[in-house]
Enzyme design. Structure first.
Site, mmCIF file in Angstrom:
data_model
loop_
_atom_site.group_PDB
_atom_site.id
_atom_site.type_symbol
_atom_site.label_atom_id
_atom_site.label_comp_id
_atom_site.label_asym_id
_atom_site.label_seq_id
_atom_site.Cartn_x
_atom_site.Cartn_y
_atom_site.Cartn_z
ATOM 1 N N ARG A 1 11.224 -1.253 11.558
ATOM 2 C CA ARG A 1 10.051 -0.788 12.299
ATOM 3 C C ARG A 1 9.961 -1.966 13.430
ATOM 4 O O ARG A 1 9.931 -3.078 13.521
ATOM 5 C CB ARG A 1 8.803 -0.874 11.556
ATOM 6 C CG ARG A 1 8.412 0.557 10.926
ATOM 7 C CD ARG A 1 7.288 0.589 10.062
ATOM 8 N NE ARG A 1 5.993 -0.129 10.464
ATOM 9 C CZ ARG A 1 4.929 -0.145 9.746
ATOM 10 N NH1 ARG A 1 4.876 0.227 8.660
ATOM 11 N NH2 ARG A 1 3.956 -0.819 10.298
ATOM 12 N N ARG B 1 -0.555 -9.097 13.660
ATOM 13 C CA ARG B 1 -0.987 -8.205 12.732
ATOM 14 C C ARG B 1 -1.926 -8.731 11.576
ATOM 15 O O ARG B 1 -2.704 -8.447 11.153
ATOM 16 C CB ARG B 1 0.108 -7.332 12.199
ATOM 17 C CG ARG B 1 0.600 -6.105 13.150
ATOM 18 C CD ARG B 1 1.902 -5.548 12.773
ATOM 19 N NE ARG B 1 1.757 -4.895 11.550
ATOM 20 C CZ ARG B 1 2.907 -4.762 10.690
ATOM 21 N NH1 ARG B 1 4.226 -5.246 11.069
ATOM 22 N NH2 ARG B 1 2.793 -4.033 9.809
ATOM 23 N N LYS C 1 0.742 -1.104 0.031
ATOM 24 C CA LYS C 1 0.152 0.091 0.131
ATOM 25 C C LYS C 1 0.811 1.107 0.045
ATOM 26 O O LYS C 1 0.547 2.191 -0.847
ATOM 27 C CB LYS C 1 -1.014 -0.015 1.358
ATOM 28 C CG LYS C 1 -1.846 -1.226 1.308
ATOM 29 C CD LYS C 1 -2.640 -0.910 2.681
ATOM 30 C CE LYS C 1 -1.889 -1.203 3.843
ATOM 31 N NZ LYS C 1 -1.251 -2.469 4.327
ATOM 32 N N ARG D 1 11.432 -5.353 5.287
ATOM 33 C CA ARG D 1 11.033 -3.997 5.116
ATOM 34 C C ARG D 1 12.065 -2.981 5.706
ATOM 35 O O ARG D 1 12.340 -3.289 6.949
ATOM 36 C CB ARG D 1 9.654 -3.684 5.277
ATOM 37 C CG ARG D 1 9.392 -2.276 5.397
ATOM 38 C CD ARG D 1 7.911 -1.973 5.211
ATOM 39 N NE ARG D 1 7.105 -2.278 6.609
ATOM 40 C CZ ARG D 1 5.858 -2.091 6.450
ATOM 41 N NH1 ARG D 1 5.159 -1.728 5.641
ATOM 42 N NH2 ARG D 1 5.027 -2.759 7.513
ATOM 43 N N ARG E 1 -9.640 0.528 8.456
ATOM 44 C CA ARG E 1 -9.291 -1.015 8.898
ATOM 45 C C ARG E 1 -10.385 -1.795 9.664
ATOM 46 O O ARG E 1 -10.130 -2.738 9.796
ATOM 47 C CB ARG E 1 -8.158 -0.535 9.793
ATOM 48 C CG ARG E 1 -6.716 -0.966 9.134
ATOM 49 C CD ARG E 1 -5.569 -0.744 10.121
ATOM 50 N NE ARG E 1 -4.589 -1.437 9.999
ATOM 51 C CZ ARG E 1 -3.321 -0.852 9.062
ATOM 52 N NH1 ARG E 1 -3.440 0.329 8.694
ATOM 53 N NH2 ARG E 1 -2.445 -1.658 9.038
HETATM 54 P P1 ADP Z 1 1.226 -1.352 7.430
HETATM 55 O O1 ADP Z 1 1.491 -0.558 6.344
HETATM 56 O O2 ADP Z 1 2.247 -2.533 7.492
HETATM 57 O O3 ADP Z 1 0.030 -2.322 7.210
HETATM 58 P P2 ADP Z 1 0.763 0.826 8.980
HETATM 59 O O4 ADP Z 1 1.708 1.604 8.883
HETATM 60 O O5 ADP Z 1 -0.505 1.103 8.153
HETATM 61 O O6 ADP Z 1 1.145 -0.809 8.815
HETATM 62 O O7 ADP Z 1 0.207 0.596 10.506
HETATM 63 C C1 ADP Z 1 0.895 0.345 11.685
HETATM 64 C C2 ADP Z 1 -0.131 0.322 12.957
HETATM 65 O O8 ADP Z 1 -0.453 1.581 13.108
HETATM 66 C C3 ADP Z 1 -1.210 -0.791 12.690
HETATM 67 O O9 ADP Z 1 -0.598 -2.116 13.162
HETATM 68 C C4 ADP Z 1 -1.875 0.005 13.829
HETATM 69 O O10 ADP Z 1 -1.494 -0.582 15.161
HETATM 70 C C5 ADP Z 1 -1.805 1.525 13.844
HETATM 71 N N1 ADP Z 1 -2.851 1.952 12.704
HETATM 72 C C6 ADP Z 1 -2.645 2.605 11.634
HETATM 73 N N2 ADP Z 1 -3.914 2.644 10.633
HETATM 74 C C7 ADP Z 1 -4.711 2.327 11.740
HETATM 75 C C8 ADP Z 1 -6.246 2.269 11.393
HETATM 76 N N3 ADP Z 1 -6.775 2.892 10.614
HETATM 77 N N4 ADP Z 1 -6.825 1.853 12.666
HETATM 78 C C9 ADP Z 1 -6.376 1.610 13.639
HETATM 79 N N5 ADP Z 1 -4.882 1.232 13.838
HETATM 80 C C10 ADP Z 1 -4.123 1.799 12.993
HETATM 81 P P1 ADP Z 2 2.334 -1.535 3.216
HETATM 82 O O1 ADP Z 2 2.247 -0.232 3.135
HETATM 83 O O2 ADP Z 2 0.878 -2.522 2.677
HETATM 84 O O3 ADP Z 2 2.241 -2.383 4.673
HETATM 85 P P2 ADP Z 2 4.699 -1.556 1.930
HETATM 86 O O4 ADP Z 2 4.569 -0.776 0.776
HETATM 87 O O5 ADP Z 2 5.438 -0.850 2.905
HETATM 88 O O6 ADP Z 2 3.446 -2.402 2.560
HETATM 89 O O7 ADP Z 2 5.741 -2.669 1.411
HETATM 90 C C1 ADP Z 2 6.204 -3.894 2.313
HETATM 91 C C2 ADP Z 2 7.572 -4.143 1.920
HETATM 92 O O8 ADP Z 2 7.506 -4.953 0.746
HETATM 93 C C3 ADP Z 2 8.425 -2.936 1.582
HETATM 94 O O9 ADP Z 2 9.735 -3.353 1.959
HETATM 95 C C4 ADP Z 2 8.471 -2.945 0.156
HETATM 96 O O10 ADP Z 2 9.645 -2.426 -0.520
HETATM 97 C C5 ADP Z 2 8.136 -4.329 -0.510
HETATM 98 N N1 ADP Z 2 7.385 -4.431 -1.521
HETATM 99 C C6 ADP Z 2 6.167 -3.636 -1.830
HETATM 100 N N2 ADP Z 2 5.547 -3.842 -2.959
HETATM 101 C C7 ADP Z 2 6.210 -5.248 -3.518
HETATM 102 C C8 ADP Z 2 6.322 -5.962 -4.619
HETATM 103 N N3 ADP Z 2 5.166 -5.765 -5.490
HETATM 104 N N4 ADP Z 2 6.944 -6.977 -4.706
HETATM 105 C C9 ADP Z 2 7.897 -7.196 -3.740
HETATM 106 N N5 ADP Z 2 8.045 -6.372 -2.672
HETATM 107 C C10 ADP Z 2 7.349 -5.250 -2.534
#
Ligand code: ADP
Ligand code: ADP
Ligand code: ZN
Length: 214
Positions: free
Chosen positions: A160, A171, A13, A127, A88
């Site tokens: 992270r 998660r 994302k 990541r 979410r």
């Molecule tokens: P990822 O990109 O790996 O899905 P995020 O950066 O979006 O992780 O979120 C990291 C953490 O921040 C989540 O595990 C949650 O604890 C909190 N968080 C982020 N967005 C939301 C949301 N919309 N509702 C509740 N908690 C959230």
């Molecule tokens: P999210 O925001 O959904 O948690 P991220 O965009 O942070 O996910 O991506 C998670 C990890 O996977 C990052 O280290 C990113 O560089 C890698 N990544 C993202 N998209 C791809 C893909 N299509 N193929 C391989 N690795 C990816």
């Protein structure tokens, strides 16, 4: 262009949101980034959120809904926005619908990135994020030019806290239980497009742009 990027942790994302920011010149609204910013700043909201985030649990709905409500009213969201990591939960989706209605805005699309669990775990484990500018990398799929150093600002790349193995499992479960129902929610509204998130980063980006053009 008013979009939601939906998908489990590690689906890509954030990566695709950054591409869309460049392409459309609209802001990325990442609740995760905003919460991590609040933690870094040591604000009361950050202190409260940290406990949940460290455990891999969701921060309470009222906290994130408040953040997004405020953010959507800022001027830079006038031409559109990309919601990354929000909503979410079903209550968050309902709250968003109310907020958008009040602001006289309507969603154009919800893109759901589909990636299998094993790949998600590997993506999160590899990541790395720049401590200074927040740029994202992956040790194998999107490595920096110099080990441990951000290409863009030379900041230090860190893992992270919640990308450690135990928290990752939690998660994933939270996603299945609380967020996955949103896929049907937006499908029923006729807004959902599913994208194969297993393709490489640029192929996923191309596919998203094709869908948005149609
Ligand atoms: P990822 O990109 O790996 O899905 P995020 O950066 O979006 O992780 O979120 C990291 C953490 O921040 C989540 O595990 C949650 O604890 C909190 N968080 C982020 N967005 C939301 C949301 N919309 N509702 C509740 N908690 C959230
Ligand atoms: P999210 O925001 O959904 O948690 P991220 O965009 O942070 O996910 O991506 C998670 C990890 O996977 C990052 O280290 C990113 O560089 C890698 N990544 C993202 N998209 C791809 C893909 N299509 N193929 C391989 N690795 C990816
Ligand atoms: Zn950087």
């Amino acid at each position: 262009m008013k979009l939601i990027l939906l998908g489990p942790p590690g689906a890509g994302k954030g990566t695709q949101a950054k591409m869309l920011v460049e392409h459309f010149g609209i802001p990325q609204i990442s609740t995760g980034d905003i919460l991590r910013g609040a933690i870094k700043a040591g604000s009361p909201m950050g202190l409260k959120a940290k406990e949940y985030m460290d455990a891999g649990a969701l921060v309470p709905d009222e906290v994130v809904v408040g953040i997004v409500e405020e953010r959507l009213q800022q001027d830079d969201c006038a031409a559109g926005f990309i919601l990354d990591g929000f909503p979410r939960t079903l209550p968050q989706a309902d709250a968003l619908a109310v907020t958008l209605k009040t602001l006289d805005k309507e969603l154009d699309a919800v893109i759901s990135l589909v990636v299998d669990t094993e790949a998600l775990v590997a993506r999160l484990a590899g990541r790395r994020t720049c401590r200074d500018c927040g740029a994202g990398y992956h040790l194998l799929h999107e490595p920096p030019r110099k080990d441990g150093i951000c290409d863009k600002c030379s900041g230090e790349l860190i893992q992270r806290d919640d990308d450690k193995e135990e928290t990752i499992r939690n998660r994933m479960e939270v996603y299945q239980q609380q967020t996955a129902p949103l896929v049907d929610y937006y499908r029923n509204l006729g807004l959902l497009s599913e994208v194969d998130g297993m393709m490489d980063i640029s192929a996923v980006g191309q596919r998203i742009l094709e869908i948005l053009k149609a």
